[in-house]
Design a protein around this motif. Structure first.
Motif, PDB file in Angstrom:
ATOM      1  N   THR A  41      11.555  12.144  -2.732  1.00 53.20           N
ATOM      2  CA  THR A  41      11.818  13.236  -1.787  1.00 53.20           C
ATOM      3  C   THR A  41      11.463  12.781  -0.364  1.00 53.20           C
ATOM      4  O   THR A  41      10.596  11.910  -0.197  1.00 53.20           O
ATOM      5  CB  THR A  41      10.991  14.476  -2.129  1.00 53.20           C
ATOM      6  N   GLY A  43      14.708  12.537   1.035  1.00 56.69           N
ATOM      7  CA  GLY A  43      16.016  11.906   1.236  1.00 56.69           C
ATOM      8  C   GLY A  43      16.715  11.499  -0.050  1.00 56.69           C
ATOM      9  O   GLY A  43      17.941  11.447  -0.116  1.00 56.69           O
ATOM     10  N   ASP A  93      16.576   6.575  -3.967  1.00 61.14           N
ATOM     11  CA  ASP A  93      16.267   7.053  -2.614  1.00 61.14           C
ATOM     12  C   ASP A  93      17.522   6.891  -1.757  1.00 61.14           C
ATOM     13  O   ASP A  93      18.450   6.172  -2.132  1.00 61.14           O
ATOM     14  CB  ASP A  93      15.085   6.272  -2.028  1.00 61.14           C
TER      15      ASP A  93
END
Ligand SMILES: O=P(O)(O)OC[C@H]1O[C@H](OP(=O)(O)OP(=O)(O)O)[C@H](O)[C@@H]1O
Ligand SMILES: O=c1[nH]c(=O)c2nc[nH]c2[nH]1
Ligand SMILES: [Mg+2]
Length: 157
Positions: A41, A43, A93
């Protein structure tokens, strides 16, 4: 003088992010199967959702990490981890930049597969699968950090 190293901007639209996250899913198909997805988290949440949908994975966990404030990287803070060593899991990610975030997550999940949509050269050695390389002096502008704006004609800028 600017307090960050970025001289260019690479804007990414929702559509482009969806397409590039799907391209990542195609690459991951050859590296799986995976029992679950770990999203970094915040992105990583959107690409992780797209990857999980394409790979038909419904087990999703999060590692919550913060390091950038605007365009400046500060101390890395892990707000939430996950149990285990990552075996059979794919970590997703949005991007790897300096590699600081993934270096930390690799310590936490040494057996996981590490994926990002975008990769800059300094962080590339930390990623197992990625889609698009972007130069180190470029700031990737994601759709959740942007809005449509009026601009002056080029001749007047
Ligand atoms: O390779 P690095 O130099 O460590 O940078 C990459 C990380 O930085 C950004 O996250 P950020 O800390 O800004 O948090 P966010 O995802 O909540 O925006 C980005 O989403 C990656 O997670
Ligand atoms: O939105 C972002 N764009 C980037 O290029 C970047 N690098 C680190 N963290 C980042 N966040
Ligand atoms: Mg992040």
């Amino acid at each position: 003088m600017s307090d960050h190293p970025f001289t260019k901007t690479f804007p990414v639209s929702w559509w482009e992010l969806h397409r590039d996250s799907r391209a990542l899913a195609w690459r991951l198909m050859e590296r799986g199967p995976f029992q679950g997805v770990v999203a970094i988290t915040r992105g990583g949440l959107v690409p992780a959702a797209v990857v999980a949908r394409e790979l038909e994975i419904r087990t999703i966990d999060t590692i919550c990490i913060a390091s950038y404030d605007d365009k400046k990287q500060g101390e890395l803070t892990v707000l939430k981890g996950v149990p285990g060593d990552g075996e059979g899991w794919v970590v997703v990610d949005d991007l790897v930049d300096t590699g600081k975030t993934y270096r930390k997550v690799r310590e936490m999940l040494p057996k996981a597969h590490f994926a990002t949509v975008y990769a800059k050269p300094a962080g590339r050695p930390l990623v197992d699968s990625y889609v698009t390389e972007v130069s180190q002096d470029t700031w990737i502008l994601f759709p959740w950090d942007a809005e449509m704006q009026e601009v002056a004609p080029i001749a007047r800028r």
